[in-house]
Scaffold this motif. Sequence first.
Motif, PDB file in Angstrom:
ATOM      1  N   ARG A  87      22.595  16.430  64.143  1.00  0.00           N
ATOM      2  CA  ARG A  87      22.744  15.487  62.944  1.00  0.00           C
ATOM      3  C   ARG A  87      23.573  14.075  63.635  1.00  0.00           C
ATOM      4  NH1 ARG A  87      27.083  16.641  58.319  1.00  0.00           N
ATOM      5  NH2 ARG A  87      27.608  15.259  57.420  1.00  0.00           N
ATOM      6  N   SER A  88      23.013  12.984  62.744  1.00  0.00           N
ATOM      7  CA  SER A  88      23.793  11.549  63.311  1.00  0.00           C
ATOM      8  C   SER A  88      24.990  11.567  63.096  1.00  0.00           C
ATOM      9  CB  SER A  88      23.084  10.221  62.980  1.00  0.00           C
ATOM     10  OG  SER A  88      23.597   9.316  63.231  1.00  0.00           O
ATOM     11  N   TYR A  89      26.243  11.093  64.381  1.00  0.00           N
ATOM     12  CA  TYR A  89      27.535  10.577  64.154  1.00  0.00           C
ATOM     13  C   TYR A  89      27.797   9.978  63.684  1.00  0.00           C
ATOM     14  CZ  TYR A  89      32.491  11.084  65.000  1.00  0.00           C
ATOM     15  OH  TYR A  89      33.943  10.967  65.261  1.00  0.00           O
ATOM     16  N   GLY A  90      28.266  10.002  62.696  1.00  0.00           N
ATOM     17  CA  GLY A  90      29.502   8.903  61.272  1.00  0.00           C
ATOM     18  C   GLY A  90      30.197   9.060  61.283  1.00  0.00           C
ATOM     19  N   PRO A  91      30.814  10.396  60.442  1.00  0.00           N
ATOM     20  CA  PRO A  91      31.713  10.502  59.601  1.00  0.00           C
ATOM     21  C   PRO A  91      33.380   9.618  59.725  1.00  0.00           C
ATOM     22  CG  PRO A  91      32.439  11.379  61.181  1.00  0.00           C
ATOM     23  CD  PRO A  91      31.081  10.893  61.473  1.00  0.00           C
ATOM     24  N   HIS A  92      32.961   8.247  59.927  1.00  0.00           N
ATOM     25  CA  HIS A  92      34.320   7.029  60.688  1.00  0.00           C
ATOM     26  C   HIS A  92      35.272   7.166  59.354  1.00  0.00           C
ATOM     27  CE1 HIS A  92      33.033   6.542  64.283  1.00  0.00           C
ATOM     28  NE2 HIS A  92      32.273   5.911  63.509  1.00  0.00           N
ATOM     29  N   ARG A  93      34.346   6.956  57.947  1.00  0.00           N
ATOM     30  CA  ARG A  93      35.410   7.327  56.739  1.00  0.00           C
ATOM     31  C   ARG A  93      36.606   8.987  56.678  1.00  0.00           C
ATOM     32  NH1 ARG A  93      37.254   3.885  53.438  1.00  0.00           N
ATOM     33  NH2 ARG A  93      35.885   1.619  54.048  1.00  0.00           N
ATOM     34  N   ALA A  94      35.045   9.924  56.546  1.00  0.00           N
ATOM     35  CA  ALA A  94      35.515  10.952  56.375  1.00  0.00           C
ATOM     36  C   ALA A  94      36.945  11.272  57.330  1.00  0.00           C
ATOM     37  CB  ALA A  94      34.525  11.738  56.355  1.00  0.00           C
ATOM     38  N   ALA A  95      36.472  10.888  58.565  1.00  0.00           N
ATOM     39  CA  ALA A  95      37.304  11.660  59.262  1.00  0.00           C
ATOM     40  C   ALA A  95      38.991  11.114  59.164  1.00  0.00           C
ATOM     41  CB  ALA A  95      37.024  11.996  60.984  1.00  0.00           C
ATOM     42  N   LEU A  96      39.043  10.043  58.501  1.00  0.00           N
ATOM     43  CA  LEU A  96      40.207   9.541  59.043  1.00  0.00           C
ATOM     44  C   LEU A  96      41.555  10.083  58.654  1.00  0.00           C
ATOM     45  CD1 LEU A  96      39.871   5.815  56.890  1.00  0.00           C
ATOM     46  CD2 LEU A  96      39.784   6.488  59.304  1.00  0.00           C
ATOM     47  N   GLY A  97      41.530  10.922  57.799  1.00  0.00           N
ATOM     48  CA  GLY A  97      42.158  11.591  57.378  1.00  0.00           C
ATOM     49  C   GLY A  97      42.630  12.973  58.900  1.00  0.00           C
ATOM     50  N   TRP A  98      41.506  12.470  59.427  1.00  0.00           N
ATOM     51  CA  TRP A  98      41.936  14.486  60.326  1.00  0.00           C
ATOM     52  C   TRP A  98      42.494  13.479  61.587  1.00  0.00           C
ATOM     53  CZ3 TRP A  98      39.867  18.421  60.575  1.00  0.00           C
ATOM     54  CH2 TRP A  98      40.054  19.650  61.771  1.00  0.00           C
ATOM     55  N   GLU A  99      43.782  14.599  61.553  1.00  0.00           N
ATOM     56  CA  GLU A  99      44.752  14.748  62.738  1.00  0.00           C
ATOM     57  C   GLU A  99      44.259  14.731  64.119  1.00  0.00           C
ATOM     58  OE1 GLU A  99      48.649  15.950  61.649  1.00  0.00           O
ATOM     59  OE2 GLU A  99      48.380  15.068  59.970  1.00  0.00           O
ATOM     60  N   GLY A 100      42.969  15.599  64.600  1.00  0.00           N
ATOM     61  CA  GLY A 100      43.004  16.585  65.645  1.00  0.00           C
ATOM     62  C   GLY A 100      41.931  15.183  66.370  1.00  0.00           C
ATOM     63  N   SER A 101      41.018  15.573  67.098  1.00  0.00           N
ATOM     64  CA  SER A 101      40.260  14.617  68.091  1.00  0.00           C
ATOM     65  C   SER A 101      38.759  15.061  67.115  1.00  0.00           C
ATOM     66  CB  SER A 101      39.919  15.630  69.171  1.00  0.00           C
ATOM     67  OG  SER A 101      38.936  16.523  69.520  1.00  0.00           O
ATOM     68  N   ARG A 102      37.998  13.581  67.979  1.00  0.00           N
ATOM     69  CA  ARG A 102      36.671  13.738  66.827  1.00  0.00           C
ATOM     70  C   ARG A 102      35.829  14.668  67.015  1.00  0.00           C
ATOM     71  NH1 ARG A 102      34.645   7.406  67.775  1.00  0.00           N
ATOM     72  NH2 ARG A 102      36.579   6.603  65.901  1.00  0.00           N
ATOM     73  N   GLY A 103      35.809  15.438  68.498  1.00  0.00           N
ATOM     74  CA  GLY A 103      34.966  16.697  68.478  1.00  0.00           C
ATOM     75  C   GLY A 103      36.285  17.917  67.618  1.00  0.00           C
ATOM     76  N   ASP A 104      36.943  17.753  67.534  1.00  0.00           N
ATOM     77  CA  ASP A 104      37.274  18.640  67.094  1.00  0.00           C
ATOM     78  C   ASP A 104      36.827  18.839  65.341  1.00  0.00           C
ATOM     79  OD1 ASP A 104      38.932  20.597  68.962  1.00  0.00           O
ATOM     80  OD2 ASP A 104      41.057  19.308  68.106  1.00  0.00           O
ATOM     81  N   TRP A 105      36.832  17.448  65.081  1.00  0.00           N
ATOM     82  CA  TRP A 105      36.233  17.348  63.537  1.00  0.00           C
ATOM     83  C   TRP A 105      35.044  17.693  63.139  1.00  0.00           C
ATOM     84  CZ3 TRP A 105      32.635  14.595  60.974  1.00  0.00           C
ATOM     85  CH2 TRP A 105      32.779  15.000  59.458  1.00  0.00           C
ATOM     86  N   THR A 106      33.858  17.583  64.375  1.00  0.00           N
ATOM     87  CA  THR A 106      32.296  17.534  64.335  1.00  0.00           C
ATOM     88  C   THR A 106      32.637  19.150  64.863  1.00  0.00           C
ATOM     89  OG1 THR A 106      32.223  17.502  66.289  1.00  0.00           O
ATOM     90  CG2 THR A 106      32.080  16.013  65.445  1.00  0.00           C
ATOM     91  N   ARG A 107      33.249  19.887  65.341  1.00  0.00           N
ATOM     92  CA  ARG A 107      32.902  21.046  65.307  1.00  0.00           C
ATOM     93  C   ARG A 107      33.477  22.250  64.264  1.00  0.00           C
ATOM     94  NH1 ARG A 107      34.587  20.227  70.431  1.00  0.00           N
ATOM     95  NH2 ARG A 107      36.213  19.921  70.324  1.00  0.00           N
TER      96      ARG A 107
END
Length: 127
Positions: A22-42
Motif C-alpha cells: 500500500r502506498s504511504y500518503g496518510p499525512h493528514r490522517a496521521a496528524l494527531g499521531w504522537e508516535g513515529s510514522r513507522g509506529d503509525w503504519t504498523r
Amino acid sequence: INSVEECEAFVRATKFPPAGHRSYGPHRAALGWEGSRGDWTRASNACVQSFAMLETRGALEDLDAILSVDGLSGIFIGPNDLGLALGHDPTDSPEGEVLEAVRHALRLAHAHGRQAAIFCADPATAR
C-alpha cells in the motif's frame, strides 16, 4: 476474489510495507499521531479490516484456501451475484442452493476464525 492468488494480492494492497505494498500518503490522517510514522503504519496495518467479496462459483469452490490467506479479516457475501453465478435469479431472501452456499461459507469462515458478513435487504433476512 476468485482465488488464493487474487486474495493474497488483495490483502497486500491493503497493508503498508513490509506486510504489503500500500502506498504511504496518510499525512493528514496521521496528524494527531504522537508516535513515529513507522509506529503509525504498523498500527494502521493492525487496524485495517480486509474482507474478500464472495460472489462466484470459483470463489466458493476455493473458499477453504482463500480463508487461509494470512491477513484476511473475513468475507463479505454478495448473495445476488453468488446466486446468479450458481444459476439462480436474484432475490432478497436466499433459499435452496444459494442459502446452503451462504451457510457453507459461514461455517468455513468461522472454522478459520474469520468474520463473515452478507448483504441483507431487510431485517427479516438478516435473522
